[in-house]
Design an enzyme around this catalytic site. Sequence first.
Site, short mmCIF file in Angstrom:
data_model
loop_
_atom_site.label_atom_id
_atom_site.label_comp_id
_atom_site.label_asym_id
_atom_site.label_seq_id
_atom_site.Cartn_x
_atom_site.Cartn_y
_atom_site.Cartn_z
NE ARG A 59 17.52 16.04 6.82
CZ ARG A 59 16.56 15.48 7.84
NH1 ARG A 59 15.33 15.83 7.83
NH2 ARG A 59 17.01 14.84 8.98
CB VAL A 115 -6.62 -7.99 -8.97
CG1 VAL A 115 -7.81 -7.69 -9.92
CG2 VAL A 115 -5.31 -8.36 -9.69
CB CYS A 164 -1.74 -7.65 4.27
SG CYS A 164 -1.75 -8.95 3.30
CB THR A 209 -1.90 -12.21 1.70
OG1 THR A 209 -2.96 -11.52 1.53
CG2 THR A 209 -1.66 -13.32 0.79
N GLY A 216 2.90 -1.22 -0.23
CA GLY A 216 2.84 -2.09 1.23
C GLY A 216 4.07 -2.24 1.71
NE ARG A 265 -12.54 -13.44 -0.30
CZ ARG A 265 -12.27 -12.19 -0.81
NH1 ARG A 265 -13.15 -11.73 -1.96
NH2 ARG A 265 -11.05 -11.76 -0.80
CB ALA A 266 -10.09 -17.13 4.88
CB SER A 288 17.60 12.44 5.87
OG SER A 288 18.57 12.18 6.66
P1 5GP Z 1 0.68 -0.66 4.07
O1 5GP Z 1 1.22 0.73 3.58
O2 5GP Z 1 -0.45 -0.24 4.96
O3 5GP Z 1 1.85 -1.42 4.71
O4 5GP Z 1 0.21 -1.48 2.81
C1 5GP Z 1 -0.85 -0.93 1.88
C2 5GP Z 1 -1.36 -2.01 0.96
O5 5GP Z 1 -1.84 -3.15 1.42
C3 5GP Z 1 -2.39 -1.48 0.07
O6 5GP Z 1 -2.23 -0.77 -0.99
C4 5GP Z 1 -2.81 -3.00 -0.68
O7 5GP Z 1 -1.90 -3.44 -1.55
C5 5GP Z 1 -2.59 -3.80 0.77
N1 5GP Z 1 -3.91 -4.31 1.32
C6 5GP Z 1 -4.98 -3.56 1.75
N2 5GP Z 1 -6.02 -4.02 2.26
C7 5GP Z 1 -5.31 -5.34 2.36
C8 5GP Z 1 -6.25 -6.60 2.65
O8 5GP Z 1 -7.08 -6.64 3.39
N3 5GP Z 1 -5.39 -7.86 2.50
C9 5GP Z 1 -4.15 -7.70 1.77
N4 5GP Z 1 -3.79 -8.88 1.44
N5 5GP Z 1 -3.59 -6.64 1.33
C10 5GP Z 1 -4.06 -5.51 1.51
#
Ligand code: 5GP
Length: 346
Positions: free
Chosen positions: A26, A129, A185, A187, A219, A285-286, A313
Site C-alpha cells: 500500500r 443548499v 438525513c 429526506t 454523504g 416545514r418538517a 488498499s
Molecule cells: P454522512 O457522511 O454523515 O453520511 O453525510 C453527510 C452529509 O449529509 C452532509 O455533508 C450533508 O450534505 C448531509 N446532511 C447533513 N445534515 C442533514 C440533514 O439534516 N438533512 C439532510 N437531508 N441532509 C443532511
Amino acid sequence: MRIEQDMKLDFKDVLIRPKRSTLTSRSEVDISRDFVFLHSQRKYHGIPIIAANMDVTGTFQMAHALARHKLSAALHKHYGDAELLAFFAEDPVPPAAFYSMGITRPDYDKFVRIMKLAGNTIQHVCVDVANGYTKAFIGFIHKLRNAYPEITIMAGNVVTGEMTEELILDGVDIVKVGIGPGSVCTTRKMSGVGYPQLSAIIECADAAHGLHGLICADGGCTSPGDLAKAFGAGADFVMLGGMLAGHDECASDIVEVDGVRKMRFYGMSSREAMEKYAGGVAAYRASEGKEVLLDYRGPVENTLQDILGGVRSACTYVGARTLKELSKRTTFIRVSQQLNEVFGAS
Ligand code: 5GP
C-alpha cells in the site's frame, strides 16, 4: 407520471473487482491529487477528502487535524465574524479550508464583510443548499461568481448529470452530489425524494468531467470501502460527516449512556439544529434530519489512518498506483440482495 427503469445503485449494491497488479505494498500508492479548478484557476494539491460543513464536524479543530494529513474541512456556517477572521488570518491557513454559506441575503452580506477584511486568504467557498435545483440557487451562484471570479466555488447538492452541467457552466468549480444519502438525513423518508448515491456519483462525474469540472460525493459513506467505491465511481472529492463525528475535534460533548461514552451528532436540518440556530422548526416545514448518539472514538487521527489505509488498499487490489488511476481501473460487480443482507457489501 413516468418511471425510469434503469437500475440505480448504492454503495452497498456493489463491490470492486480485484485486478492484476504489480504493486506489492500500500505504501507504493499515492492518494493525493492535483487539480487546477476550472473557473478560479487555482491549484490544489492534497488528499481530496473533506469534513462536512455540519456544526459538529466542520470545526476549526477538525480543519487543523485534517490539514496535518493534507485533507480539508468545510467549516460550518455558524461561526461568528471574529472567529472566522482569526482562522483565516492564520499563517498558513489550513490548505483548502472551505468557507461555507447558504444563499440568503444575510449569508451573502456576511461573506462580503468577511472577504473585505480577510482578503484573499479565503480561497475556497462551499455554497450549500438541500435542493440545488432552485432558480434562487442558480441566481446566487451567478451573483457570487460575478463578484468573485478568483474564488473556488463548491456548490450543491444535486444528483443528476444535466444539473451538474448547468452548475459548471454557471461558474461552479466543484459540484456537490448527494440528495438523501447522509447518515443523519431523513429526506428520503420525509419527502420520498432522493437518488442512490453510487449512480449519482457515476452520472454526475461523467457530466462534470466532460466540461472539465469536478464533483464532490457528499454523504452516505459509512466505511473506508465506501470512499474507495466513491472514488472508483469517479468522485474527485469525498465529503464525510458521520465517519468523522464522535471525535475530540468535533463540537459535541461526551455523554455517558450505560457506562459507554457517546457523542451527539445531528443533521443540519434536524429539529435539534433548527432549535439551536433558528429557535425551532418553522410551521410550514418538517425536519429532514435526525440526531444519533455515536460511540466516542478519541482523536480523529486513528480513524484517518483507517480511512487512508482502506483507500490505499483498494488501489493496491486493482493495481492503481495513484488515486487518479482508481476510477479507470475500477470494475464494479453487483452484489445480490441476499448476499448483501448476509455479509454486507458496504
Ligand atoms: P454522512 O457522511 O454523515 O453520511 O453525510 C453527510 C452529509 O449529509 C452532509 O455533508 C450533508 O450534505 C448531509 N446532511 C447533513 N445534515 C442533514 C440533514 O439534516 N438533512 C439532510 N437531508 N441532509 C443532511
